[in-house]
Design a protein around this motif. Structure first.
Motif, PDB file in Angstrom:
ATOM      1  N   ILE A 184     -11.398   3.494  -5.383  1.00 10.71           N
ATOM      2  CA  ILE A 184     -10.587   4.707  -5.387  1.00 10.71           C
ATOM      3  C   ILE A 184     -10.487   5.281  -3.984  1.00 10.71           C
ATOM      4  O   ILE A 184     -11.395   5.127  -3.159  1.00 10.71           O
ATOM      5  CB  ILE A 184     -11.160   5.775  -6.336  1.00 10.71           C
ATOM      6  CG1 ILE A 184     -12.590   6.158  -5.915  1.00 10.71           C
ATOM      7  CG2 ILE A 184     -11.113   5.311  -7.775  1.00 10.71           C
ATOM      8  CD1 ILE A 184     -13.139   7.327  -6.710  1.00 10.71           C
ATOM      9  N   ASN A 185      -9.362   5.936  -3.714  1.00  4.73           N
ATOM     10  CA  ASN A 185      -9.170   6.602  -2.435  1.00  4.73           C
ATOM     11  C   ASN A 185      -9.623   8.055  -2.555  1.00  4.73           C
ATOM     12  O   ASN A 185      -9.229   8.763  -3.487  1.00  4.73           O
ATOM     13  CB  ASN A 185      -7.698   6.555  -2.023  1.00  4.73           C
ATOM     14  CG  ASN A 185      -7.463   7.278  -0.706  1.00  4.73           C
ATOM     15  OD1 ASN A 185      -7.980   6.880   0.321  1.00  4.73           O
ATOM     16  ND2 ASN A 185      -6.676   8.342  -0.737  1.00  4.73           N
ATOM     17  N   PHE A 226      -7.862  12.751   1.707  1.00  5.06           N
ATOM     18  CA  PHE A 226      -6.595  13.463   1.539  1.00  5.06           C
ATOM     19  C   PHE A 226      -6.356  14.419   2.696  1.00  5.06           C
ATOM     20  O   PHE A 226      -7.294  14.976   3.270  1.00  5.06           O
ATOM     21  CB  PHE A 226      -6.591  14.282   0.247  1.00  5.06           C
ATOM     22  CG  PHE A 226      -6.656  13.461  -1.004  1.00  5.06           C
ATOM     23  CD1 PHE A 226      -5.504  13.054  -1.650  1.00  5.06           C
ATOM     24  CD2 PHE A 226      -7.880  13.083  -1.540  1.00  5.06           C
ATOM     25  CE1 PHE A 226      -5.563  12.293  -2.808  1.00  5.06           C
ATOM     26  CE2 PHE A 226      -7.954  12.327  -2.698  1.00  5.06           C
ATOM     27  CZ  PHE A 226      -6.787  11.927  -3.321  1.00  5.06           C
ATOM     28  N   PRO A 231      -2.536  11.685  -0.221  1.00  8.72           N
ATOM     29  CA  PRO A 231      -3.517  10.606  -0.056  1.00  8.72           C
ATOM     30  C   PRO A 231      -3.255   9.835   1.231  1.00  8.72           C
ATOM     31  O   PRO A 231      -2.118   9.431   1.501  1.00  8.72           O
ATOM     32  CB  PRO A 231      -3.285   9.730  -1.292  1.00  8.72           C
ATOM     33  CG  PRO A 231      -1.869   9.990  -1.682  1.00  8.72           C
ATOM     34  CD  PRO A 231      -1.563  11.403  -1.305  1.00  8.72           C
ATOM     35  N   GLN A 282      -5.063   7.249   4.675  1.00  4.10           N
ATOM     36  CA  GLN A 282      -6.127   6.394   5.180  1.00  4.10           C
ATOM     37  C   GLN A 282      -6.282   6.621   6.674  1.00  4.10           C
ATOM     38  O   GLN A 282      -5.320   6.973   7.369  1.00  4.10           O
ATOM     39  CB  GLN A 282      -5.828   4.920   4.900  1.00  4.10           C
ATOM     40  CG  GLN A 282      -4.595   4.382   5.578  1.00  4.10           C
ATOM     41  CD  GLN A 282      -4.334   2.923   5.243  1.00  4.10           C
ATOM     42  OE1 GLN A 282      -5.111   2.306   4.515  1.00  4.10           O
ATOM     43  NE2 GLN A 282      -3.259   2.368   5.765  1.00  4.10           N
ATOM     44  N   ARG A 292      -0.181   7.626   5.311  1.00  7.17           N
ATOM     45  CA  ARG A 292      -0.224   7.856   3.877  1.00  7.17           C
ATOM     46  C   ARG A 292      -0.418   6.536   3.149  1.00  7.17           C
ATOM     47  O   ARG A 292       0.114   5.504   3.563  1.00  7.17           O
ATOM     48  CB  ARG A 292       1.083   8.509   3.416  1.00  7.17           C
ATOM     49  CG  ARG A 292       1.139   8.771   1.919  1.00  7.17           C
ATOM     50  CD  ARG A 292       2.527   9.206   1.498  1.00  7.17           C
ATOM     51  NE  ARG A 292       2.658   9.213   0.043  1.00  7.17           N
ATOM     52  CZ  ARG A 292       3.803   9.318  -0.588  1.00  7.17           C
ATOM     53  NH1 ARG A 292       4.930   9.425   0.092  1.00  7.17           N
ATOM     54  NH2 ARG A 292       3.839   9.310  -1.909  1.00  7.17           N
ATOM     55  N   VAL A 293      -1.175   6.553   2.058  1.00 10.49           N
ATOM     56  CA  VAL A 293      -1.346   5.369   1.225  1.00 10.49           C
ATOM     57  C   VAL A 293      -0.339   5.423   0.077  1.00 10.49           C
ATOM     58  O   VAL A 293       0.273   6.458  -0.195  1.00 10.49           O
ATOM     59  CB  VAL A 293      -2.786   5.249   0.679  1.00 10.49           C
ATOM     60  CG1 VAL A 293      -3.781   5.158   1.818  1.00 10.49           C
ATOM     61  CG2 VAL A 293      -3.116   6.429  -0.228  1.00 10.49           C
ATOM     62  N   ALA A 294      -0.188   4.301  -0.609  1.00 13.10           N
ATOM     63  CA  ALA A 294       0.833   4.177  -1.659  1.00 13.10           C
ATOM     64  C   ALA A 294       0.372   4.823  -2.959  1.00 13.10           C
ATOM     65  O   ALA A 294       0.185   4.173  -3.988  1.00 13.10           O
ATOM     66  CB  ALA A 294       1.179   2.711  -1.882  1.00 13.10           C
ATOM     67  N   GLU A 295       0.142   6.120  -2.911  1.00 11.91           N
ATOM     68  CA  GLU A 295      -0.191   6.905  -4.097  1.00 11.91           C
ATOM     69  C   GLU A 295       0.646   8.178  -4.068  1.00 11.91           C
ATOM     70  O   GLU A 295       1.190   8.562  -3.034  1.00 11.91           O
ATOM     71  CB  GLU A 295      -1.686   7.252  -4.130  1.00 11.91           C
ATOM     72  CG  GLU A 295      -2.611   6.047  -4.244  1.00 11.91           C
ATOM     73  CD  GLU A 295      -4.074   6.448  -4.225  1.00 11.91           C
ATOM     74  OE1 GLU A 295      -4.345   7.672  -4.273  1.00 11.91           O
ATOM     75  OE2 GLU A 295      -4.930   5.564  -4.167  1.00 11.91           O
ATOM     76  N   ASP A 296       0.742   8.838  -5.211  1.00 12.91           N
ATOM     77  CA  ASP A 296       1.578  10.027  -5.317  1.00 12.91           C
ATOM     78  C   ASP A 296       0.952  11.222  -4.598  1.00 12.91           C
ATOM     79  O   ASP A 296      -0.268  11.411  -4.616  1.00 12.91           O
ATOM     80  CB  ASP A 296       1.797  10.405  -6.781  1.00 12.91           C
ATOM     81  CG  ASP A 296       2.662   9.388  -7.508  1.00 12.91           C
ATOM     82  OD1 ASP A 296       3.443   8.688  -6.835  1.00 12.91           O
ATOM     83  OD2 ASP A 296       2.556   9.300  -8.748  1.00 12.91           O
TER      84      ASP A 296
END
Length: 206
Positions: free
Chosen positions: A137-138, A141, A167, A169, A183-187
């Motif tokens: 899990i990431n 934020f 979210p 990295q 940004r990571v590939a999450e909402d």
């Protein structure tokens, strides 16, 4: 030849809505609404939080979310995070900040001493990598906007909660490079714990 199976579909009025409500209730029960949850009772620490003072939140949102861009972390007075990539931008006009240091474009300026910033960057990157490898899990934020809200029945006890969560990295390929934030590939989400707390305790829908 075998006959294909016969499918019988029964449409029960209200069933889908009832299932959706039950699933939402189960999700909400997984949210920790105690004040141990930093999404409700945020407290800044020297080792695992950074407060960004430049640029403003709307610019950060536009670059990370709308443009899918990146930021580098500026550390005043330290050449430790400068790399060959930056030489390509030497001709670009930067922004004057405290102490007469020039900030390059697409850099985040954080509050605090260079030593504190460097320490927090190392800790944040290490913890985020560990959680991703061990639990998948990431946990990193960028929080835009904070809400200060009181305990029910008192105005003297107040808590601080982030509102919008992006979210991200934090990466650095070599020890003498600057940290890169993407940004990571999450909402992007509104703080779910805060939304539930406001609805349950105050009747406010975010």
């Amino acid at each position: 030849p075998a006959k294909p199976p016969v499918e019988i579909k029964v449409d029960i009025p209200g069933l889908r809505e009832a299932v959706d409500r039950k699933l939402q209730l189960w999700k909400e029960r997984l949210i920790n609404l105690s004040l141990r949850n930093r999404l409700l009772n945020f407290r800044e620490t020297r080792s695992s939080t950074l407060s960004v003072i430049e640029p403003d939140p709307s610019a950060i949102f536009d670059r990370l979310v709308k443009d899918q861009g990146e930021y580098f972390i500026y550390v005043e007075g330290q050449d430790l995070f400068r790399d060959s990539e930056e030489e390509q931008h030497n001709s670009l006009e930067g922004t004057q900040v405290g102490g007469g240091t020039v900030r390059r474009p697409h850099e985040l300026v954080c509050q605090g001493s260079p030593q504190r910033t460097a320490r927090a960057l190392y800790t944040l990157r290490s913890r985020a990598h560990s959680e991703l490898e061990e639990r998948g899990i990431n946990v990193l934020f960028v929080a835009l906007g904070f809400l200060r809200w009181p305990e029910i029945g008192t105005s003297s006890v107040q808590h601080l909660s982030p509102v919008v969560l992006i979210p991200v990295q934090l990466e650095r390929d070599r020890s003498r490079q600057r940290y890169r934030l993407t940004r990571v590939a999450e909402d992007v989400v509104m703080n779910p714990a805060l939304a539930l707390k406001l609805r349950n305790d105050f009747g406010i829908n975010m």
